[in-house]
Design a protein around this motif. Sequence first.
Motif, short mmCIF file in Angstrom:
data_model
loop_
_atom_site.label_atom_id
_atom_site.label_comp_id
_atom_site.label_asym_id
_atom_site.label_seq_id
_atom_site.Cartn_x
_atom_site.Cartn_y
_atom_site.Cartn_z
N GLN A 47 0.81 -1.21 0.00
CA GLN A 47 0.00 0.00 0.00
C GLN A 47 0.85 1.27 0.00
OE1 GLN A 47 -3.35 0.45 -0.21
NE2 GLN A 47 -3.48 -1.74 -0.62
N LEU A 48 2.18 1.13 0.00
CA LEU A 48 3.06 2.29 -0.02
C LEU A 48 3.77 2.46 -1.36
CD1 LEU A 48 4.73 2.02 3.53
CD2 LEU A 48 2.75 3.38 2.82
N LEU A 52 0.14 3.96 -6.20
CA LEU A 52 -1.10 4.28 -5.51
C LEU A 52 -1.13 5.73 -5.01
CD1 LEU A 52 -1.52 0.99 -3.44
CD2 LEU A 52 -2.74 1.65 -5.52
N TRP A 53 0.04 6.35 -4.88
CA TRP A 53 0.10 7.73 -4.39
C TRP A 53 0.14 8.76 -5.52
CZ3 TRP A 53 -0.48 8.90 0.69
CH2 TRP A 53 -0.34 7.87 1.61
N ASN A 234 -7.51 3.40 -4.57
CA ASN A 234 -6.50 3.70 -3.54
C ASN A 234 -7.19 4.37 -2.34
OD1 ASN A 234 -7.11 6.12 -4.83
ND2 ASN A 234 -4.99 6.84 -4.87
N GLN A 237 -4.81 5.61 0.64
CA GLN A 237 -4.03 6.80 0.33
C GLN A 237 -4.92 8.04 0.25
OE1 GLN A 237 -3.94 3.88 -1.28
NE2 GLN A 237 -1.93 3.17 -0.59
N THR A 238 -6.09 7.90 -0.37
CA THR A 238 -6.98 9.05 -0.51
C THR A 238 -7.53 9.49 0.84
OG1 THR A 238 -7.60 8.29 -2.72
CG2 THR A 238 -9.01 9.94 -1.70
N PHE A 241 -4.82 11.29 2.74
CA PHE A 241 -4.65 12.66 2.23
C PHE A 241 -5.79 13.55 2.69
CE2 PHE A 241 -4.87 15.91 -1.13
CZ PHE A 241 -3.56 16.38 -1.09
#
Length: 291
Positions: A47-48, A52-53, A234, A237-238, A241
């Motif tokens: 997930q890093l 995905l970012w 994602n 990540q979203t 953020f």
Amino acid sequence: MKSRSPALFDELGPRGQKRLKIATVVAVLALIGIVGGALAQLAHVQQLTARLWEPLIEWSNIRYLLQGLLTTLEVGLTGAAISLVFGTLMGLGRLSTHKWVSIPCAGLIELFRAIPLILLVYFFLIGLPMFGWNLPPFWVLTIPIVLHAGAVFAEIVRAGVNSLDRGQFDAAAAIGLRRGQTMVLVVLPQVFRALRPALVTQVIRTLKESSLGYVVGYPELLRDGQVIGEFNANFVQTYAFTAVIYIVINFGLSRVAELLDRPKKVRRRPDRPAPDPDPEPAASQPAGTLV
């Protein structure tokens, strides 16, 4: 020079300070361990990865989230402004000497404080259309926030009025002011001045409560973050953020509350010397002595 010591508790001794330092170090290490473990688990499930970012730095997604932020601010600030007026009227109504005013106001305040906010939202979303009332999504979200936050505002105003010295009311009555004039001209200005940090805290609360817009389909910040997460697959990540945006906004408002609570410094004219902080006592002279 006078020593400054806490009024509610004694200062820690050497042993207490040592224990406090040890507890602080242990808490920081535990927090670092929790964050490190979470990051390791996210890295384990991939997930890093940059893939995905990367969508979060695209201008189209950023602009979409900024539009959601604007609607969140619109709901939050509108709800805070209306709930401040509503809460002030309800708080003053609960303090009224007329039972036919104070009892209904007290009942409404306790009712809106007891009901969870999401149930109020569902009532305006599902219950009102059953009676033929169809409100826009903005008001379906904003009115429950106003009712819920207004009840809290009312208790804040009531506590502020009760904290004032009784001499304020007596002095106002002595110069011929009626009770309503006393509240508007004397009491409320002092209450709002003293409760500014609490009022800013309630503004922060209304901003966070606007995140319930996903229930009514209103395109606020969290709802737009959910849409971007579904589109780009994602969610973690979203949402991370989006949480950062909430933290920045609420931290800024918290700093505003701290600045409002900070006492103002008295500015001294440059042509006047500063007073001596510890003047020497004048020597006493016996009566009739020439100096």
